[in-house]
Write an enzyme that holds these catalytic residues in place. Sequence first.
Site, mmCIF file in Angstrom:
data_model
loop_
_atom_site.group_PDB
_atom_site.id
_atom_site.type_symbol
_atom_site.label_atom_id
_atom_site.label_comp_id
_atom_site.label_asym_id
_atom_site.label_seq_id
_atom_site.Cartn_x
_atom_site.Cartn_y
_atom_site.Cartn_z
ATOM 1 N N THR A 45 0.829 -1.200 0.000
ATOM 2 C CA THR A 45 0.000 0.000 0.000
ATOM 3 C C THR A 45 0.866 1.254 0.000
ATOM 4 O OG1 THR A 45 -1.708 -1.196 1.213
ATOM 5 C CG2 THR A 45 -1.858 1.203 1.203
ATOM 6 N N THR A 46 1.866 1.303 0.872
ATOM 7 C CA THR A 46 2.805 2.421 0.877
ATOM 8 C C THR A 46 3.506 2.542 -0.464
ATOM 9 O OG1 THR A 46 3.155 2.142 3.247
ATOM 10 C CG2 THR A 46 4.820 3.392 2.050
ATOM 11 N N TYR A 136 -2.295 -10.595 3.435
ATOM 12 C CA TYR A 136 -2.243 -9.168 3.756
ATOM 13 C C TYR A 136 -3.638 -8.686 4.122
ATOM 14 C CZ TYR A 136 -0.886 -4.221 2.986
ATOM 15 O OH TYR A 136 -0.633 -2.872 3.104
ATOM 16 N N LYS A 166 0.204 -10.124 7.308
ATOM 17 C CA LYS A 166 0.465 -8.700 7.569
ATOM 18 C C LYS A 166 -0.843 -8.121 8.082
ATOM 19 C CE LYS A 166 2.321 -4.441 5.529
ATOM 20 N NZ LYS A 166 1.328 -3.514 6.090
ATOM 21 N N SER A 168 -2.735 -5.235 9.222
ATOM 22 C CA SER A 168 -2.793 -3.774 9.231
ATOM 23 C C SER A 168 -4.190 -3.323 9.644
ATOM 24 C CB SER A 168 -2.416 -3.214 7.850
ATOM 25 O OG SER A 168 -1.077 -3.529 7.546
ATOM 26 N N GLY A 190 0.916 -4.244 11.542
ATOM 27 C CA GLY A 190 1.088 -3.227 10.520
ATOM 28 C C GLY A 190 0.494 -1.875 10.818
ATOM 29 N N ASP A 192 1.666 1.165 12.742
ATOM 30 C CA ASP A 192 2.811 1.731 13.446
ATOM 31 C C ASP A 192 2.394 2.585 14.645
ATOM 32 O OD1 ASP A 192 3.416 0.857 10.909
ATOM 33 O OD2 ASP A 192 4.576 2.604 10.335
ATOM 34 N N GLU A 193 1.264 3.292 14.505
ATOM 35 C CA GLU A 193 0.826 4.205 15.556
ATOM 36 C C GLU A 193 0.300 3.477 16.795
ATOM 37 O OE1 GLU A 193 -2.881 3.810 12.881
ATOM 38 O OE2 GLU A 193 -0.703 3.516 12.798
ATOM 39 N N SER A 209 5.064 1.660 7.211
ATOM 40 C CA SER A 209 5.624 2.737 6.408
ATOM 41 C C SER A 209 6.518 3.673 7.216
ATOM 42 C CB SER A 209 4.496 3.533 5.746
ATOM 43 O OG SER A 209 3.597 4.035 6.718
#
Length: 307
Positions: A45-46, A136, A166, A168, A190, A192-193, A209
Amino acid sequence: MSRLEIWAATPTPFDADGRLDVSIVPAQVAHLQAGGMHGAFVTGTTGEFAAMSTDERRRLVEAWAAARPVGFGLAAHVGGTEPGQAVELAAHAEGLGLDFIATVAPYYGEAPTIDLVVDHLRTIAAAAPATALCYYHIPSMTGSTHRPSEIVSRAAELIPTLRGVKFSDGDLLEYDRTRASSTHVRVYFGRDELLPAALSFGADAVIGSLYNGLAPIAHRVTEAFDAGDHPLAFELHRPFRDIASASRRHGGLGFVKELMNELTPDCGRPRIPWGPLPGRDRAAASALAPALRRVLTDASAGKRATA
């Protein structure tokens, strides 16, 4: 380095005219290796895969395979809306010796049953029988309503190469269920925050990302968490949360790419629908970068967060 296995979901480099520019890839590889990355996850996606042609995706993976040093991991997302493209890209990736391939489930119309999702994964896995497969799960983009824990439970019995997910998504209970669904499948977190929360659920591997620019901070977060200093881990992690908030105001994925351009080799403007960003949003990315550089310097020196 911490015990956390970090893969960067890498941006795709474009030149000033918006064309694929693989000449940037060696600099990306060198930057990630210097930052303590385990590997690169490309054409995800990134990486703006949905805005790329099959030929561009092949050329980009080839460039990464040629540039990566021994011991540096490489994975590629091969999925999309056309199954034949995914099969072609899976076989191509196996020929380049990638560590694993990943694919989303069918989207732009969700498969109505889990069995159909598993059949789709089996078709792609069959095109790369010697390469590990990663499912994913990114419902914010695909709209999937199927639980990844149920997909993995079914697929693990039928796809011998299924070795990863993955994940996310922010549903940490489903993350926990997915991790428990098979002893042979590793789940890469997935979002990060939400890293400190994922660590509390036992996360040991991530793909994201923001690790392109902030991996040294993620290692410090993990070290503090493992040492039992959870307030410090949360404090160190604050830049990730600040970026997530800013990205909602300034262009989402396009903003993240522009911000990472400030901290890593410049990969150019994002393609439509994520860019190019208006000047005010690019300016917001540039304005945030100096504080992040200070935090990165502090992380390298073992100091507390200062941004």
